[in-house]
Design an enzyme around this catalytic site. Sequence first.
Site, PDB file in Angstrom:
ATOM      1  N   SER A  12     -12.150 -25.518   8.078  1.00  9.05           N
ATOM      2  CA  SER A  12     -13.216 -26.489   8.356  1.00  9.05           C
ATOM      3  C   SER A  12     -12.678 -27.694   9.117  1.00  9.05           C
ATOM      4  O   SER A  12     -11.496 -28.032   9.035  1.00  9.05           O
ATOM      5  CB  SER A  12     -13.846 -26.982   7.051  1.00  9.05           C
TER       6      SER A  12
HETATM    7  N1  SAH Z   1     -12.189 -23.817   2.746  1.00  4.31           N
HETATM    8  C1  SAH Z   1     -11.534 -23.105   3.833  1.00  4.31           C
HETATM    9  C2  SAH Z   1     -12.458 -22.812   4.996  1.00  4.31           C
HETATM   10  C3  SAH Z   1     -13.210 -21.634   4.687  1.00  4.31           C
HETATM   11  S1  SAH Z   1     -14.101 -20.770   5.931  1.00  4.31           S
HETATM   12  C4  SAH Z   1     -10.317 -23.840   4.331  1.00  4.31           C
HETATM   13  O1  SAH Z   1     -10.037 -24.946   3.851  1.00  4.31           O
HETATM   14  O2  SAH Z   1      -9.611 -23.280   5.177  1.00  4.31           O
HETATM   15  C5  SAH Z   1     -15.106 -19.853   4.824  1.00  4.31           C
HETATM   16  C6  SAH Z   1     -14.379 -18.822   3.996  1.00  4.31           C
HETATM   17  O3  SAH Z   1     -15.328 -18.241   3.112  1.00  4.31           O
HETATM   18  C7  SAH Z   1     -13.792 -17.676   4.816  1.00  4.31           C
HETATM   19  O4  SAH Z   1     -12.428 -17.550   4.549  1.00  4.31           O
HETATM   20  C8  SAH Z   1     -14.575 -16.454   4.333  1.00  4.31           C
HETATM   21  O5  SAH Z   1     -13.800 -15.267   4.312  1.00  4.31           O
HETATM   22  C9  SAH Z   1     -14.982 -16.882   2.939  1.00  4.31           C
HETATM   23  N2  SAH Z   1     -16.137 -16.180   2.393  1.00  4.31           N
HETATM   24  C10 SAH Z   1     -17.259 -15.762   3.033  1.00  4.31           C
HETATM   25  N3  SAH Z   1     -18.099 -15.171   2.180  1.00  4.31           N
HETATM   26  C11 SAH Z   1     -17.499 -15.203   0.959  1.00  4.31           C
HETATM   27  C12 SAH Z   1     -17.864 -14.749  -0.345  1.00  4.31           C
HETATM   28  N4  SAH Z   1     -19.029 -14.130  -0.571  1.00  4.31           N
HETATM   29  N5  SAH Z   1     -17.006 -14.953  -1.353  1.00  4.31           N
HETATM   30  C13 SAH Z   1     -15.813 -15.594  -1.170  1.00  4.31           C
HETATM   31  N6  SAH Z   1     -15.405 -16.047   0.039  1.00  4.31           N
HETATM   32  C14 SAH Z   1     -16.241 -15.859   1.088  1.00  4.31           C
END
Ligand code: SAH
Length: 213
Positions: free
Chosen positions: A64
């Site tokens: 993010s």
């Molecule tokens: N918080 C993260 C950014 C995340 S991007 C950071 O600091 O880098 C969003 C993430 O959510 C991705 O890695 C994606 O794989 C995950 N994601 C998407 N759907 C999901 C689900 N149903 N359960 C768990 N993770 C999920």
Amino acid sequence: MIDTERHKGKRRLLLDSLREKGIWCERTLEAMMKVPRHVFLDSSLEDLAYSDQALPIAAGQTISQPYTVAFQTMHLDIQPGDKVLEIGTGSGYQAAVLFYMGAKVFTIERQLELFNFSKLILTKLGIRYTGKYGDGNEGMPAYAPFDKIIVTAGASRIPPQLLHQLKPGGRLIIPIGEGVQKMTLIYKKSDKIFTAKALGDFKFVPLLEDKTV
Ligand code: SAH
């Protein structure tokens, strides 16, 4: 994994820019000062690590934007010792920020590659947390209830399990919508009473609905 004075200098400038953009919570900024964002990124992106932008990580996902991390973190009003559940571990960066806010961190990721990558980096940084490889829509019933829950992927609806696993008096921050999301802050007054507040528009990768990981 080296965090030099040059990295710290760039980090300070980034945090100054976040203050100018309206991030007023100094505790959040202090926590972000402790996290070397560049180590969560591919070395080819190192020069961009301290610019205020989302960047690609493995599995077609993104880390993010720092503004977004600061915004979600400050609106959760994290107190030392709070049990905080994150959905979407991704690179592990947000989990590290939560740790330095004094939270007990629980985090779920559905991409195995990112689950493993984040574990490697967070462990090297000495960050203690409980990680799960699986579907975040289910939450972590074994560790519930949580004081705060943060969803870091765009959801089409609020996963009911997350509301259920929140303590009365707890907060959930979740971006809701397709394409562009409304950052939504939910306050759980009691088991049956919730209030919701829309805090502005953001753009996230989607929270996947399917249970097959
Ligand atoms: N918080 C993260 C950014 C995340 S991007 C950071 O600091 O880098 C969003 C993430 O959510 C991705 O890695 C994606 O794989 C995950 N994601 C998407 N759907 C999901 C689900 N149903 N359960 C768990 N993770 C999920």
